[in-house]
Structure formats: C-alpha cells, structure tokens
Scaffold this motif. Structure first.
Motif, PDB file in Angstrom:
ATOM      1  N   MET A  95       0.716  -0.965   0.010  1.00 56.11           N
ATOM      2  CA  MET A  95      -0.065   0.036   0.219  1.00 56.11           C
ATOM      3  C   MET A  95       0.954   1.233   0.130  1.00 56.11           C
ATOM      4  SD  MET A  95      -3.177  -1.202   2.311  1.00 56.11           S
ATOM      5  CE  MET A  95      -2.371  -1.704   3.942  1.00 56.11           C
ATOM      6  N   ARG A  98       1.942   1.595  -3.386  1.00 56.54           N
ATOM      7  CA  ARG A  98       0.974   2.254  -4.499  1.00 56.54           C
ATOM      8  C   ARG A  98       0.494   3.284  -4.150  1.00 56.54           C
ATOM      9  NH1 ARG A  98      -2.924  -1.725  -7.486  1.00 56.54           N
ATOM     10  NH2 ARG A  98      -4.334  -0.609  -6.384  1.00 56.54           N
ATOM     11  N   SER A  99       0.614   3.845  -3.099  1.00 53.44           N
ATOM     12  CA  SER A  99      -0.065   5.126  -2.676  1.00 53.44           C
ATOM     13  C   SER A  99       1.125   6.194  -3.178  1.00 53.44           C
ATOM     14  CB  SER A  99       0.089   5.584  -1.420  1.00 53.44           C
ATOM     15  OG  SER A  99       1.093   5.636  -0.538  1.00 53.44           O
TER      16      SER A  99
ATOM     17  N   PHE B  96      -0.621   7.495  14.849  1.00 62.60           N
ATOM     18  CA  PHE B  96      -0.022   6.656  13.452  1.00 62.60           C
ATOM     19  C   PHE B  96      -1.030   5.965  12.747  1.00 62.60           C
ATOM     20  CE2 PHE B  96       1.814   3.150  11.236  1.00 62.60           C
ATOM     21  CZ  PHE B  96       2.653   3.809  10.782  1.00 62.60           C
ATOM     22  N   TRP B 102      -4.389   6.589   5.925  1.00 59.50           N
ATOM     23  CA  TRP B 102      -4.067   7.293   4.911  1.00 59.50           C
ATOM     24  C   TRP B 102      -3.672   6.566   3.692  1.00 59.50           C
ATOM     25  CZ3 TRP B 102       0.020   8.194   1.699  1.00 59.50           C
ATOM     26  CH2 TRP B 102      -0.042   9.064   0.680  1.00 59.50           C
ATOM     27  N   TRP B 103      -2.665   5.474   3.858  1.00 64.68           N
ATOM     28  CA  TRP B 103      -2.180   4.908   2.802  1.00 64.68           C
ATOM     29  C   TRP B 103      -3.118   3.592   2.191  1.00 64.68           C
ATOM     30  CZ3 TRP B 103       1.994   5.185   6.491  1.00 64.68           C
ATOM     31  CH2 TRP B 103       2.195   4.089   7.481  1.00 64.68           C
ATOM     32  N   HIS B 104      -3.944   3.411   3.344  1.00 61.70           N
ATOM     33  CA  HIS B 104      -4.926   2.258   2.840  1.00 61.70           C
ATOM     34  C   HIS B 104      -5.717   2.706   1.814  1.00 61.70           C
ATOM     35  CE1 HIS B 104      -3.901  -0.038   6.715  1.00 61.70           C
ATOM     36  NE2 HIS B 104      -4.606  -0.900   6.517  1.00 61.70           N
ATOM     37  N   ALA B 106      -5.141   6.084  -0.024  1.00 61.27           N
ATOM     38  CA  ALA B 106      -4.459   6.349  -1.024  1.00 61.27           C
ATOM     39  C   ALA B 106      -3.820   5.487  -2.023  1.00 61.27           C
ATOM     40  CB  ALA B 106      -3.319   7.434  -0.507  1.00 61.27           C
ATOM     41  N   SER B 107      -3.791   4.163  -1.550  1.00 61.49           N
ATOM     42  CA  SER B 107      -3.164   3.112  -2.705  1.00 61.49           C
ATOM     43  C   SER B 107      -4.365   2.701  -3.376  1.00 61.49           C
ATOM     44  CB  SER B 107      -2.629   1.853  -1.641  1.00 61.49           C
ATOM     45  OG  SER B 107      -3.597   1.514  -0.960  1.00 61.49           O
ATOM     46  N   GLY B 108      -5.690   3.106  -3.028  1.00 65.38           N
ATOM     47  CA  GLY B 108      -6.579   2.459  -3.832  1.00 65.38           C
ATOM     48  C   GLY B 108      -7.357   1.202  -3.331  1.00 65.38           C
ATOM     49  N   VAL B 244       1.319  13.408   6.333  1.00 62.58           N
ATOM     50  CA  VAL B 244       1.611  12.446   7.414  1.00 62.58           C
ATOM     51  C   VAL B 244       3.269  12.073   7.366  1.00 62.58           C
ATOM     52  CG1 VAL B 244      -0.373  10.974   6.698  1.00 62.58           C
ATOM     53  CG2 VAL B 244       1.462  10.256   5.348  1.00 62.58           C
TER      54      VAL B 244
END
Lengths: 388, 392
Positions: A95, A98-99, B96, B102-104, B106-108, B244
């Motif tokens: 993730m 990918r982000s 945290f 956030w990246w959960h 933002a990664s889609g 972040v």
C-alpha cells in the motif's frame, strides 16, 4: 494504472530449533543486511520506509517496537511495527508503494520461540480473558482440533489424509536447507504417534523454530535502479473473520478469512481463469496438517471437499501438477511465530527466481502464498507472485 | 523520503468518536472500541457495511492483559470479515493509526477505513507503571529496574537546563490544558488549578510532580477515513489529511540530546513537505501536540517548528497558546486534561482537530479562523514521532 510492486531482495537467518549464538536483534541484523545486499540497496539511503512485524508477548518486551529500527537500518527513518504476521507487513509495504509515499520498503519479521519458556501460557494469554481463558482446555491448540474435526466431517477427509500431508511435507523438507523438522516419515508413523489434540497427533502439528526474514519491495521504476532480479507482487489480500475473543462466530471447519484474502489478492492480481490452473506452485498454511487441505480449498486451488482426493492422487507432490509446499511447509520448517508468513514468501520468491536448489519446481512462473496467524486468531493473508 | 506524490484521490476524515475517558471503566476493551467506532460511524452517517478496511491501534498488550491485542479487538473495532491490521509505535500509535489509514485509502485498496485506538490501562496490577518494567533492553537496562518517569524526569531536567525554563513556566501547560478540558465532556481530570497547585503536588521523580503528569485512563477513540469520492457523498465539510510523517530513532535514549526531539522534527518535516507547508509557525492555525507531561507539550511545539527551540515556554507565558491566542495548542484539554489512554489519546487529538476544522468543537472552538492543523504523538523509549497535518 496503479504502480507495479516487486520484491527485489530477500534475506534470512536461522530456521533452526534454537539460535543461542544471537540476540533477537542480532538475528534481525543478519537477515536484513543479507536482504539489502541481495537487493543491492543501501538501507540508509535507498529504503524509504521500514516495517517490522512482531508481537510484545512473543518477545517478552512490553513495547518491542523500540528495538525495531536499529538492527534493520531504520533508526531516524520512517519505521513502524505491524503487530502481526510478516505478510501483513508486506501488505502495508504494497500500500505504501502504491500510494506513492514510498519507492522502496523493507519488511522484517522474526520469531525466537526457543527463548520462550512458557509458550503454552503465552498462547493462553491471547484468549478472551472472560469467555475462553478460564475453560479447562489443557492445550491452546484445542481450537485447531475442533476445526480439524469439523473439516473432516464436512469433507470426508480421514486421519490418513491428514497424515499424508505431514508425510509429504516433512519428506519435501529433506531437500530444503531451512527445514529442521524434515524426516522420512510415513503415514503410519504419523498415525501411530500419540495424540496432541484429537484428531491431531504430534506429527500433525508443526514444531517451532527460530528465524528472521527480511524482504525488500520496490516500485517498478525504482526496482530497475537496483536489480534485474525482480519477482512481482501481483496482488495481496488480508482479512479477519472475527476477533479472537469471539470464537462463537467462527465458521468451524472453514477459514473464511483466507477465502476473503484470496479473493482480494486474485482481484488485485487480475487473475484470469480459474485459480487452480493459474499457479505453478503454492506455499500454503500447514501449521496443522489439515490446514493445508483447508487452505487449498479456501484458495480455490481445489474444489470444496476435494483437496484430499487430489492429495491421494499425488496432485500436490513435488513433480505433480501443482506442487504444494515444496519447501516442506511449516511442518518441516517449523513455525517462526510472526515470521511464518515471510518464510513462505521467501520460499516462493526463491522458486520464482529459480534459486530454490534441490527442491526447485522446474519452470515455476507464478506462485501463491497463504498464511494464517494461528490459534486463536482468524486472520489470514494471501500473496500472488509472478517471475520477472 | 519520496516526494513525487501522484495521489489520485485525496483522503478525508468524515467522522470521529470518543468514549468518556475514565479510570476503571466497566466495559471490556472490545466494548470500548465499539462504542467509539459506532460514534464515529454515526457522525459520518455510515454503517459497518460501508467499511472496507480496519486499522487498530493499541499500545502494550500488557495493559489490557491480552496477547495479540489486535486480534482480540478485531470484532469490537468492526473488523468482521474485513482486512484488518494493528499498527504499533508505542505511545506514538494514536496518531499513527490515521497515518496508516491514509495509505490504505491513497493506495486505492480501501475506500472507507475505520481507524480505532483503544487502551484499558486500569486493570494492570498493582499499577500500570509496572508494565513499564518490561519495556527496557533486557540486558543493559532492565537489571537497573528503571521506571519510565525517571527517564522523562531526565529529559525534563535537560530541557529546563538547556532552555532556561523554570518549573513554574512549565506548570502553565498543565494549568492551561486542565482548564481547556473543563469544556470537554469526555475529560477525566479537567480542573481549574493554579501554578501553585502544580508546584505543591506530590513529587514523583524530581522535577516531575503529580500534576505535571497525565493520569491512568481507560478509553477508545475512532475515526472514519475515506477517499475523496466517498467523502463528497457523505459530507459537505470533509477534513483532508494533507500530510503524514513518522520517524523512529534507535533505542539508545541515553546517548541522545534530550533537549530537542529530533525524531519528531524529522517526522514533522516529512508531513509538512507532503502538505506543502514551508513555514509551519505561520501556516498552522491550531495544534494538538502530544502532552503526557507538561514539558512535553513545549518540547513538541518546538519539534513541530511552531516555535523556535527553547522559546515555547516564553510564548506560553504570553498566552500565545491559549484557546483565544495566536496559535492555540491542545484546545481539547490534551492528555493532561482529558486523560491518557495511550493509543486512544492520540486518536482523540486527531478527532479534536477534525471537530475544530469543522467548527463543531462547541465551547472548545478556538477563537481564530482555522484552515490547517497539526497533531503529533510520541512513544517508545523517547524515540517515536508521528505527525498528521489536516486541512479543511
């Protein structure tokens, strides 16, 4: 198009019943610097985020995260801990890449069960303190025994099939340098051993071993800067069926979290066609022998209730149509606590690079890795890999 | 760190919830987690069916007395047949949790994430401080039988010596935060106290006194974090996660310059760069620096570059950080006023900024207009810094 994620380096240390020569941080350092050398990266410059996977009570330290950064090169850098299996750490790395937040991520997981004097008591600490811990169950693996019974009842698999899994994996392990519990074991040997938890004998249950595994992941563009030995992480999935304190909601004899994780990973990987024909090998959960059969069904590599038939026919042998656990699996390699998932990922990566050695599956191009966090959890993770 | 962010979709907070912070809560940890999670979902107008993924934060397993605490909290946090992980950076975990959420998004991989922090400290016997006996290096430090407050006392001493701050200057933080907490319905130790009260309270480890320290607390807090598309559907006033940052120093706190939190400064620079903030002391309108001890708020204000090193205590005296001041800090009441259930406290700070940025904080709403806010948390052996920058 989302960014493609690849595994550019792996490193390991241990895979022995005990490792008295190293402190747990020593073990982390050994596996990490090997992985960085393998990936051709400088951890102080090239790695953007470090992920460590560990649990407080396994370590005997109340905040183990404190000891994560130094041995893996993550001091004063973005470093954090995932309290879970190494494959869940890989999910975070996937993730992160990918982000766009990171180009290169290192994931480390380790287990040093040889230093735990009261392993059984630690397992009991994971049970719900009100509803489950007080039950006079005697062995924390009773939950796996119940699942095994339910699985056998549902599918018609017999104890002989379970024993065949153990015999196959422990024999496969003889060709693997990381498999301390491998042995030339027959179905009779397994069946005649004393029960640990009915219907599982002591040879149906994997022993423990110490190991640390580090994996370096990178985006496609970044990977090109360092190495051409890339194994693609096409998809990853993870899921929790229910809480460890809510065992009454678990579907006995199933591992729905693995099914959910597999669906997620297959979707991300854009798997065309049926999963059973998509892979050249599988490294799946087998810390209890029945879990290998159940995993194959939850991963849709065998139809429901048919895994044991295919096993009988040698379908899953090394050299068969779909070699399962050519490494020997956890039954031969041992359970390395939170490093178990990364250990299986390591085996799959080596296979896809053609570097597995005597247990190499010829022409392996695509692999699936599945792990479960073990009793008393209902969390699983699945990864889909392809050769570069 | 990489800066070439090509984020397709912005990430927003659309709901927040907290339980009442208290000692000896009757609820189990799972129940606390669910109470906060449901409140956050209710505010967002969503249900568990809408949640794709769950991130759990909880500090030492030994507080709740359960091994694999993430698994234990899973159902209480709504993780039933959903991707769930527990992230952990000691006391820094609270901030945290939304950082990793956030990246959960933002990664889609996930569209809607439930981020839950929970801690139940009071069951530890005879006192939660005993849990901290087991956080040390087992070979070098544990035989010395240190106590966590000792090392913070050293850090406070060092800060006072280096920066010329006096006890009475630092006590003002406790006075301000406990007063701010009077307006917070979740607060455990809100009070109108004076600097004198702090100076006369029991000495724990000099120079740390009882009123310099946050209390032992049980509680949970939760956030609903979604992609831009989902946020636009459920609310007119999403709060964006703009930056972040996180950094972990090594475990050797004894070898470090304790007067300035370098780990936090690195994390803050990472978050500010991502948010495009160049002059945080001008661009940040409200802050929730982590304040388990009163000196820590000053320390963190400096680490976050909201004041120059060694100058936060001078600004504090001028009322700069009051709720009606130039740059209000800990308008919620902070850990000193609301309470300190470790991981939940960090989530509470982010929840407070969410309410501030939506002008929903009621009596706690800061006087000046707010556009951008920052929160941080701190943990492990004085080595973890986690930072989140929000904007409306």
């Amino acid at each position: 198009m989302p960014r493609r994620v690849g595994i550019i380096g792996v490193g390991w240390y241990g895979f022995r019943p005990s490792t008295p020569e190293v402190h747990f941080q020593g073990m982390m350092f050994e596996s990490s610097h090997r992985a960085y050398a393998d990936a051709n990266v400088d951890p102080r410059k090239d790695v953007d985020v470090f992920v460590d996977c560990q649990e407080d009570l396994w370590e005997g330290i109340a905040i183990t995260d404190e000891f994560a950064p130094e041995p893996i090169g993550g001091a004063l850098r973005p470093t954090f801990t995932v309290s879970g299996d190494g494959l869940l750490g890989v999910a975070h790395a996937y993730m992160l890449i990918r982000s766009g937040l990171a180009d290169v991520v290192a994931v480390e997981a380790h287990g040093k069960p040889s230093e735990i004097r009261t392993l059984q008591d630690v397992y009991y600490m994971a049970f719900d303190p009100l509803h489950v811990r007080p039950l006079p169950t005697g062995n924390p693996f009773f939950l796996a025994g119940l699942d095994a019974q339910a699985y056998m009842q549902r599918t018609g698999a017999s104890r002989e099939h379970l024993a065949l899994v153990s015999a196959k994996n422990r024999t496969n392990g003889l060709k693997n340098e990381r498999a301390p519990y491998s042995a030339r074991l027959t179905v009779d040997d397994v069946l005649s051993a004393p029960y640990a938890v009915y219907p599982l004998t002591r040879y149906d249950i994997a022993d423990f071993s110490d190991a640390s595994v580090t994996v370096v992941l990178a985006s496609e563009e970044a990977a090109k800067r360092f190495t051409d030995k890339v194994v693609w992480l096409d998809g990853i999935g993870f899921s929790t069926e229910t809480g460890s304190g809510a065992v009454e909601w678990h579907a006995w004899g199933r591992m729905l979290s693995m099914r959910d994780a597999a669906l997620m990973a297959y979707k991300l990987a854009g798997l065309a066609g049926s999963p059973s024909e998509s892979f050249d090998l599988a490294e799946v959960e087998d810390r209890f022998s029945f879990m290998e059969l159940l995993s194959l069904e939850e991963l849709m590599l065998a139809k429901e209730g048919e895994a044991h038939r295919l096993l009988e026919q040698g379908h899953f042998n090394l050299g068969g149509p779909l070699p399962v656990n050519p490494s020997g699996g956890s039954l031969a390699m041992g359970v390395q606590l939170e490093a178990t998932g990364l250990a299986r990922l390591l085996e799959a990566v080596l296979q896809l690079r053609g570097e597995a050695g005597p247990h190499q599956v010829k022409g392996a191009r695509k692999a699936v890795v599945a792990t479960w966090r073990g009793v008393p959890t209902y969390t699983s993770a699945v990864a889909v890999l392809s050769a570069g | 760190m990489v800066t070439n962010l090509f984020v397709k979709d912005r990430v927003a907070i659309v709901g927040a919830g907290i339980t009442t912070f208290m000692r000896r809560a009757l609820e189990t940890p799972r129940e606390l987690a669910w109470e906060a999670a449901r409140m956050a979902l209710d505010q967002a107008g969503l249900t568990l069916k809408d949640v794709d993924c769950v991130v759990i934060g909880s500090a030492p397993d030994t507080f709740d007395g359960v091994h694999l605490k993430g698994e234990y909290l899973a159902d209480g946090s709504g993780a039933i047949r959903k991707p769930m992980t527990r992230v952990y950076v000691g006391g820094g975990t609270g901030v945290f949790v939304p950082v990793s959420a956030w990246w959960h998004v933002a990664s889609g991989l996930c569209k809607t994430v439930l981020a839950v922090g929970e801690e139940k400290m009071s069951p530890a016997h005879p006192h939660p401080q005993y849990v901290f006996r087991y956080i040390w290096d087992p070979i070098i430090h544990r035989p010395l039988e240190p106590n966590l407050i000792w090392i913070f006392a050293m850090e406070m001493r060092r800060y006072m010596a280096k920066c010329g701050a006096k006890k009475e200057d630092i006590a003002l933080v406790s006075v301000k935060n406990k007063r701010n907490a009077l307006d917070n319905p979740a607060a455990q130790v809100a009070a109108n106290i004076t600097v004198d009260d702090v100076l006369k309270s029991e000495v724990l480890v000099w120079p740390v006194q009882e009123l310099d320290v946050s209390p032992v607390t049980d509680g949970a807090a939760a956030l609903v974090i979604t992609s831009e598309n989902v946020a636009r559907q459920v609310t007119d006033s999403p709060v964006w996660i703009e930056g972040v940052g996180f950094t972990l120093d090594n475990q050797h706190w004894e070898n470090r310059e304790l007067a300035f939190p370098r780990y936090l400064n690195y994390a803050a620079r990472m978050a500010y760069r991502m948010a495009g903030i160049e002059r945080p002391w001008k661009e940040i309108d409200v802050a929730e620096p982590y304040d388990p001890f009163d000196y820590k708020e000053l320390h963190h204000i400096e680490g976050l570059m909201l004041a120059r090193p060694c100058e936060a205590w001078k600004l504090l005296k001028e009322g700069y950080f009051n709720r009606d001041g130039e740059l209000p800090t800990s308008p919620s009441g902070g850990l000193l006023g609301v309470g300190n259930p470790i991981a939940a406290a960090g989530v509470m700070k982010v929840a407070e900024l969410f309410w501030q940025l939506r002008y929903e904080a009621g009596k706690r709403q800061v006087k000046r207009p707010v556009h951008r806010a920052v929160a941080n948390a701190w943990g492990d052996l004085m080595q973890a810094g986690t930072v989140i920058v929000l904007g409306n």
